[in-house]
Enzyme design. Sequence first.
Site, PDB file in Angstrom:
ATOM      1  N   ASP A 241      11.289   3.869  42.625  1.00 14.23           N
ATOM      2  CA  ASP A 241      12.123   2.970  43.390  1.00 14.23           C
ATOM      3  C   ASP A 241      13.673   3.361  43.180  1.00 14.23           C
ATOM      4  OD1 ASP A 241      12.228   0.741  45.132  1.00 14.23           O
ATOM      5  OD2 ASP A 241      13.383  -0.126  43.607  1.00 14.23           O
TER       6      ASP A 241
ATOM      7  N   HIS B  48      15.002  -5.565  39.594  1.00 18.24           N
ATOM      8  CA  HIS B  48      15.707  -4.647  38.863  1.00 18.24           C
ATOM      9  C   HIS B  48      16.231  -5.480  37.585  1.00 18.24           C
ATOM     10  CE1 HIS B  48      15.267  -1.310  41.671  1.00 18.24           C
ATOM     11  NE2 HIS B  48      15.285  -2.241  42.324  1.00 18.24           N
TER      12      HIS B  48
ATOM     13  N   HIS C 164       8.966   3.756  47.674  1.00 18.62           N
ATOM     14  CA  HIS C 164      10.039   3.374  48.275  1.00 18.62           C
ATOM     15  C   HIS C 164      10.379   4.506  49.379  1.00 18.62           C
ATOM     16  CE1 HIS C 164      14.925   2.901  48.326  1.00 18.62           C
ATOM     17  NE2 HIS C 164      14.765   3.924  48.597  1.00 18.62           N
TER      18      HIS C 164
ATOM     19  N   ASP D 263      13.093  -7.600  45.581  1.00 18.15           N
ATOM     20  CA  ASP D 263      14.155  -6.375  45.408  1.00 18.15           C
ATOM     21  C   ASP D 263      15.320  -6.698  44.548  1.00 18.15           C
ATOM     22  OD1 ASP D 263      15.320  -4.000  45.084  1.00 18.15           O
ATOM     23  OD2 ASP D 263      15.374  -3.602  47.266  1.00 18.15           O
TER      24      ASP D 263
ATOM     25  N   HIS E 168      24.513  -6.626  40.832  1.00 18.92           N
ATOM     26  CA  HIS E 168      25.422  -5.811  40.869  1.00 18.92           C
ATOM     27  C   HIS E 168      26.674  -6.476  40.207  1.00 18.92           C
ATOM     28  CE1 HIS E 168      23.345  -2.095  42.333  1.00 18.92           C
ATOM     29  NE2 HIS E 168      23.072  -2.724  43.471  1.00 18.92           N
TER      30      HIS E 168
ATOM     31  N   ARG F 242      17.680  -3.762  35.009  1.00 17.70           N
ATOM     32  CA  ARG F 242      18.799  -3.038  34.519  1.00 17.70           C
ATOM     33  C   ARG F 242      18.772  -2.842  33.155  1.00 17.70           C
ATOM     34  NH1 ARG F 242      19.738  -1.849  39.628  1.00 17.70           N
ATOM     35  NH2 ARG F 242      20.696  -3.257  40.947  1.00 17.70           N
TER      36      ARG F 242
END
Lengths: 178, 431, 310
Positions: B152, B62, B179, B305, B309, B64
């Site tokens: 996902d 990710h 997913h 994955d 964050h 983002r």
Amino acid sequence: MSPRETVILDEPAIGRALTRVAHEILEKNKGTRDVALVGIVRGGDHLARCLQQRIQEIEGVELPLGSIDITMYRDDLASRGSLPVGKTELLFPLENKNVVLVDDVLFTGRTIRAAMDALMDIGRPRSIQLAILIDRGHRELPIRPDFVGRNVPTATGEKIQVQFNDNQQPVEVRVCKP
Amino acid sequence: MKLLIKGGRLLDPANGIDDQLDLLIEEGIVVAVGVGLNEDDAHILDVSNRLVVPGLIDIHVHLREPGYEYKEDVLSGTRAAVAGGFTSVACMPNTDPVNDNKTVTSYILQKAAEAGLANVFPVGAISKGLKGESLSEMGELGEAGCVAMSDDGRPVRDGEIMRRALEYASTFGLPVISHAEDLSLVSGGVMNDSFVATELGLKGIPWVAEDAMVARDVMLAEFTGARLHIAHVSTRGAVEIIRAAQKRGVMVTAEVTPHHFTLTDEAVRGYDTNAKMNPPLRSADDLAAIREGLADGTIGVIATDHAPHHRDEKNVEFNIALNGIVGLETALPLTLRLVDEGVLTLAEAIDRLSSGPARALGLHRGQLTAGHVADITVIDLDARWTLNAAQLQSKSKNTPFDGWSFKGAVSHTLVAGKLVFDRLEGRESIV
Amino acid sequence: MSFGHKHILGMDQLSADDITRILDTADSFKEISAREIKKVPTLRGKTIINIFFEASTRTRASFEIAEKRLSADTLNISASTSALVKGETLEDTARNLEAMHPDIIVMRHGHSGAPHYLAERCNFSVINAGDGAHEHPTQALLDLMTIRDKKGTIGGLTVAIVGDIAHSRVARSNIIALNTMGARVRLAGPRTLLPTGADRLGAEVFTDIKGALDGADVVMMLRIQQERQGSPLLPSNREYSRFFGLNPDNLQRAKEDAIVMHPGPMNRGVEIASSVADGPRNVILDQVENGVAVRMALLYLISGGEKMAE
């Protein structure tokens, strides 16, 4: 016994001192009327029972006897940690009683301050008197005993230990040097 | 300009190569592989005592961007990738806006080109807005550069939509990445449904939530004959369903994350939010099954994955913490632990990180014979180091592996023959 | 005499000796509540903040009375008045609390682990007044005190805990505590209300209340939350009460002198029949009374800190 320890009162000497204190209590209070004995846990409660017996022998009267635990009234929680909390047993009303507070050793006076606060929370005695087996001096508060078994001048670092046997009878008083 | 990579041990699992071989690179392409190569006008990269492998490929990250640049962006994400030895990453479409149209795909690719670090292969959304209601324009997405389709982050709940997604995507030769999670069975759970959850007083996610959906999607792949890839497998049941389907000839591949083959739900004790993932960390039995699946090839892909964050999204009560951890910079050392533990051979480990993922998504990478793009990762197998999360290249530092000691580190990363990471310099540099 | 615990987060941190010490101390504090002047100066000058992110009447009242009887300065913050509803993070809440220099924070929170979060990050002591479905240690301690009062001992007793074990922090803490003290624990409830791995909790698991009650010394009924009814977990309160409610009939299976406990508030007619709730075996009000004494004891012991006495 380590060489740093000295016996300053043996069992007979303690007995004579307590007998004298018993007489003085009776003399000051003009008998047993409205007098109650309250010992401070632990040590004072055993001595208070001794005084109760002696007064009964002298006057034939059984004085009301109680014990008071002052752990909850200490001012040194932060420095001493949470000491075990003992039992307070006062099965008679304090109102109008002349309470004789009994403890084994009088030192800074803080224990007596705490005991008086504890008594006042439980009731309103007419007066509080103080009986002590050993007064070792070094007061930090304006407190003086009414009845003293023995005055023992000490250095601040020394310790006074009152030894009791299994029947909670006082058998010895020792001074321990630091 | 020519580059000669000299003195290393070349390990190319797809071609069964494991030998002392040099590589000559010209214009970003491997032009020769051989013993003791010499080229007068070539720049020489001495990789003595190093392992040279096809550039690692992470097909589940990710990045983002667009929308959540405070967590990560294409530049920081690809910087983390090359620091972790990854020369290619496939980025998931749950950005804001969602990558469900060619404009977003182009935007991501443009950012990747500007960064000039790792190859970025966007994954397009199965459904518009990831809502699971109507299919996105997969043909155009494929044209724009998407290599697979996935929603996902969430499952495709409706069976009919998933069936049609598989059929439609296969029209354009695009695999679908599932997913797999039955949300009604997840039912608000925050960790594996286990005794640990009972002890911690946290609501559990049962393994059946994953198995049920994996079973549905595998059957749909069988029914449609389309290519399916199962993301982040975490349960024994899922491994077994996939293994059985592969035996029947169903075109299904699967990936596992390093955290799912390394940690169990015991890591949640103490309410460590860096142990909060979706799927959740499972039991020791699941972990054993996953390792078996990796070893026998049922699971042909290790993917991270990578889920950056912000600290504020993790430094909260466990129940409300966001799922996931960063993984790009810890995947290789965690995989090498499996080699040390005898779970995988070194060749298998490198396969699961390079040729395996390339096969799963049909990428023309993951090999180092003449004619292939010179995406190369150089590894120092003996380097011992300790992870300090604060020093990660990723913008986010959410990892449960902070303070872990590892053996084996990336020493150089080259993308199309260009040196983009050099461990000794501690940062990316350009030859 | 160090108590050795700065925080009380769960029963899992307390040994049998710790628990005995807390209960003995609580026995001594119980006398204060019987006095005319129900106050001692023990915690004078200490600041205690009760922060409740979940509604609570009796636990909060019990803590507040305990604090006041020990002369601590207390302050209540509840979720409805706190900034939390405005979206303040627990970290910011923690920082703000710390800036007020409290000595002890008593915290209830809907999320498991929230008190642990606070304890890890702050200097003050934290007492867990219930966190999510995790633990409610002071409830377990007051239950132990009540059992010891009534039965003289805890070890060797058979204690049946009946109801929503899966979602109950009271059950969680009691199971741990009763095991620590050597009691035999039985759990009973429908499968939907039993947690994963219930058999590993150190208890015998029943899906039938009768078996759980057979020869029990203590029957602990748990509250059925209203929202369970009609959820996938429970069809109706009516059916629950038929199969898992405590009534005069099934109570006969327990020992003749068995006591009946409930953490409150009770749903009469659901988990407990009114005739049992009002019957001679119930010790529910003793539990409430002991709650104050146990909390006084904990506050006292925690305040002594980790320092050693002479």
